[in-house]
Design an enzyme around this catalytic site. Structure first.
Site, PDB file in Angstrom:
ATOM      1  N   PRO A 140       0.767  -1.253   0.000  1.00  0.00           N
ATOM      2  CA  PRO A 140       0.000   0.000   0.000  1.00  0.00           C
ATOM      3  C   PRO A 140       0.798   1.304   0.000  1.00  0.00           C
ATOM      4  CG  PRO A 140       0.048  -0.904   2.198  1.00  0.00           C
ATOM      5  CD  PRO A 140       0.743  -1.907   1.309  1.00  0.00           C
ATOM      6  N   CYS A 141       1.468   1.580  -1.110  1.00  0.00           N
ATOM      7  CA  CYS A 141       2.204   2.847  -1.193  1.00  0.00           C
ATOM      8  C   CYS A 141       1.253   4.044  -1.237  1.00  0.00           C
ATOM      9  CB  CYS A 141       3.163   2.843  -2.380  1.00  0.00           C
ATOM     10  SG  CYS A 141       2.428   2.411  -3.939  1.00  0.00           S
ATOM     11  N   HIS A 142      -0.027   3.810  -1.517  1.00  0.00           N
ATOM     12  CA  HIS A 142      -0.998   4.903  -1.490  1.00  0.00           C
ATOM     13  C   HIS A 142      -1.205   5.441  -0.073  1.00  0.00           C
ATOM     14  CE1 HIS A 142      -3.393   1.234  -0.827  1.00  0.00           C
ATOM     15  NE2 HIS A 142      -4.191   2.002  -0.108  1.00  0.00           N
TER      16      HIS A 142
END
Length: 181
Positions: A140-142
């Site tokens: 989850p780089c978001h």
């Protein structure tokens, strides 16, 4: 299937298409097809896998990834359980593993990730590795924000990042408009 073959198919998410690619070892890519770093991710895969053959088709790991992504977007999944194969430098792999542990509906910063790696001076290098994450949504780089809480760059684009954050935390990140696709 030979080691140099990556079977690919596209998953149509509500915020953009994601290319899923698997080999016999597991999922090797789940990246935005329109992403800014898509070419870099594909080039790195080519280097580590010695110029693989990317073949459209069906693979059980891709099917499982598509199912889990659909469950995520339907609000039924908060944690992914996929055999991820990280191809990158040792530093990139460490960053992606720390990033993978960021819980659903929470955010972090590049500085916080650097601190978790016990490398407090490496926030910029961490940011570069986060930008090359080969597993959109799944790793989850978001969920990574600037130190001041601002939305920072995102391979899938700001609209996709806002959509994903609003999906997980609608009270903190309301969507003002429909997502333009």
């Amino acid at each position: 299937m030979t080691a140099g073959v990556v079977v690919t198919e596209t998953f149509a998410s509500p915020c953009g298409d994601i290319l899923l690619g698997s080999n016999d070892a597991g999922l090797v890519i789940a990246d935005w097809t329109h992403g800014h770093h898509y070419g870099d991710v594909m080039k790195r895969l080519g280097r580590y896998l010695k110029n693989p053959e990317f073949t459209p088709g069906h693979h059980p790991v891709n099917e499982r990834a598509a199912e889990e992504l659909a469950e995520y977007f339907d609000g039924k999944r908060k944690v992914f359980d996929l055999p991820l194969i990280y191809y990158g430098t040792e530093f990139q792999k460490k960053v992606w593993q720390v990033l993978e542990a960021v819980p659903y509906a929470t955010t972090t910063t590049y500085r916080e990730l650097a601190m978790r790696l016990r490398m407090p001076q490496s926030a910029r290098a961490v940011g570069a590795a986060v930008g090359l994450n080969p597993f959109a949504v799944i790793v989850p780089c978001h969920r990574v924000l600037g130190t001041d809480g601002s939305l920072t760059g995102y391979d899938g684009g700001f609209a996709a990042k806002k959509f994903l954050l609003a999906h997980e935390m609608p009270d903190l990140f309301p969507l003002e408009t429909e997502l333009p696709l």
